[in-house]
Design an enzyme around this catalytic site. Structure first.
Site, PDB file in Angstrom:
ATOM      1  NE  ARG A   1      -3.882   1.803   2.580  1.00 32.04           N
ATOM      2  CZ  ARG A   1      -3.735   2.967   3.218  1.00 32.04           C
ATOM      3  NH1 ARG A   1      -2.624   3.269   3.839  1.00 32.04           N
ATOM      4  NH2 ARG A   1      -4.732   3.834   3.234  1.00 32.04           N
TER       5      ARG A   1
ATOM      6  CB  SER B   1     -12.697  -1.822   1.836  1.00 36.30           C
ATOM      7  OG  SER B   1     -11.306  -2.047   1.952  1.00 36.30           O
TER       8      SER B   1
ATOM      9  CE  LYS C   1      -6.800   1.819   4.863  1.00 39.01           C
ATOM     10  NZ  LYS C   1      -7.531   0.707   4.208  1.00 39.01           N
TER      11      LYS C   1
END
Lengths: 205, 205
Positions: B36, B105, B134
């Protein structure tokens, strides 16, 4: 890749959308449109890119997507434009297939040779005069760079960076097949008229 | 998708690279690694992703790339993880082919149903406890969300968001097949030991 090339960057044109810029540029005679958006997620850009691709088809123009090869394929665009830190041409070609276009920004003779060897379809050269639109475009390289690259490559050359209507003739004479603009269209009071004047200037040289 | 899932986000782990985090997590027993990185260009990420893919293969683990489908294909990763504003599953599948994994998600029952219908391979659910890693992960949804989604879907569920070693048992009991962590590994004094403890805790429930 020839004629007027308009890069849609809506961060530079407050209140004007990618689709709105595209429509005006095409009505003014642009032959290539590049979607450039480093801000939005790919899922949010997909419907925008698809609408742009449809407008381009209707105007017999090409849609190029900046950087995101996945978005280009998903949207049915005609190609991608890569910087030197984007995916390499070889990997991009595997994803795009043989028929879509790959353009790449080049800054020196080694990059020109590498782009040719890897199968690029056009070269992006700039910033010719320095750019107020692209923060990451580097220093101005002048028309000399166009002439140098024209001498060593047969690929179409797209010149970008601070090119105004008055400067189109010298950019064309220096070897550019296409002139790319951002601000000269997206910040113009009348985008269609600005594109038309640039497209006319391109044709008359 | 089961066992310990470690997301490498090097902005959260100053001085630790994606590859370094990957190696430590795999040595500790992680079964899935997600790259990521919203900051670097795809060309800069490609050699990193390839090195991570090689390490994952050597450890019989999976490499998932966040968001960039083009990068996942170019790097030979095992799949991608999508958010709701990334490319849709359908378009992603066309680019990835039938064998690579697509995780997505999900935040509500409609998104679970849509993910199943579109052929997702696993669901990401969170933030279970709220996340310090996050910024865009939204509010904490608690283990109740896991139990709700477990009841309506047979897809593997990856739970994420503020999951510490102590909380692994309740997350597993609530229905998570896999536990994803960022900070619990990348900020640990000894990343391998932290991963090992989490992987052991996963197995013992």
């Amino acid at each position: 890749v020839r004629g007027l090339y308009v890069v849609t960057d809506d961060t530079l044109a407050p209140g004007r959308s990618h689709v709105e810029i595209t429509r005006a540029a095409l009505e003014g005679g642009a032959k290539v449109i590049q979607l450039r958006d480093k801000r939005r997620d790919a899922g949010d850009l997909l419907p925008i890119a698809r609408a742009m691709a449809e407008l381009c088809r209707a105007h017999d123009a090409l849609l190029i997507v900046n950087d995101r090869v996945d978005l280009a394929v998903a949207a049915g665009a005609d190609g991608v434009h890569l910087g030197q830190t984007d995916l390499p041409i070889h990997e991009t070609r595997l994803l795009l297939g043989p028929n879509r276009l790959i353009g790449i920004s080049v800054e020196n003779a080694e990059q020109v040779a590498a782009a040719e060897a890897a199968g690029a379809d056009y070269l992006g050269v700039g910033a010719i005069y320095g750019s107020v639109s692209k923060n990451d475009a580097g220093d101005a390289v002048g028309c000399e760079q166009l002439t140098r690259f024209r001498a060593i490559s047969d690929l179409p050359i797209v010149a970008i960076g601070g090119i105004s209507l008055e400067r189109v003739p010298e950019v064309r004479r220096a070897g550019a097949d296409s002139v790319a603009v951002i601000g000269a269209v997206v910040n113009a009071p009348d985008m269609t008229e600005a594109a038309r004047a640039l497209a006319d200037a391109m044709r008359s040289v």
